[in-house]
Design an enzyme around this catalytic site. Sequence first.
Site, short mmCIF file in Angstrom:
data_model
loop_
_atom_site.label_atom_id
_atom_site.label_comp_id
_atom_site.label_asym_id
_atom_site.label_seq_id
_atom_site.Cartn_x
_atom_site.Cartn_y
_atom_site.Cartn_z
N HIS A 8 36.03 46.42 40.25
CA HIS A 8 35.74 47.83 40.57
C HIS A 8 35.66 48.68 39.30
CE1 HIS A 8 39.83 49.21 39.69
NE2 HIS A 8 40.28 48.15 40.34
N GLU A 83 43.94 43.49 45.51
CA GLU A 83 44.78 43.22 44.35
C GLU A 83 46.13 42.67 44.81
OE1 GLU A 83 45.60 42.30 41.33
OE2 GLU A 83 44.48 43.94 40.39
#
Length: 202
Positions: A8, A83
Amino acid sequence: MRLLIVRHGETDWNREKRLQGHIDTDLSDVGIEQAEKAGEYLSNHSFHAVYASDLKRAVNTAKAICSTAGIENEIETTPSFRERHFGVLSGNTIDYCCVHFKDVFQRIKEVDYQLPEGESIRQFRERVAHGLELLASEHKGETVMLVTHGGTVRAILHHVLGDKVGCNLHIKNTSLTEVTWCEENGWNMNFYNAVPHIPPES
């Protein structure tokens, strides 16, 4: 399957060196610009499917890439590629963790140490590996894009390459990593952490 993996774009917490984990932070203005540049670079690419972690910083990176590149695939979101969950450390800066969570933070890179209220590295890698193998089984012979997180990219590379991939490998914002899978040869890496769309810093 050919899998293009994109980390990202930058968030404010990236710049502040805060542990984000499962906290749903969004892109900074710089992160949006990085994602648009990645989209420009990928404008001549096509994909059979586009996936993203279900956290905003990944979803909005995927949206910016697809919008800029003219990629019309629906973005499928999944928590499998989030994550690592940093538990009690989440939301704190690294410097803060070193002082106020010293005993926990000192063990953060131990593979089997489960962070309080979070995940161990092994649990995290197993979650990501399960999602990765599902993609491979569902997209044989296809080209897929996955927008995810730095730790998740490391976990994927660990699944592909083994223990030669450590916890200290820094994955750049909107960097491109490509792995492939086929029945004959299994998993292979073509390249990792590439940022051809980001001008080098002067």
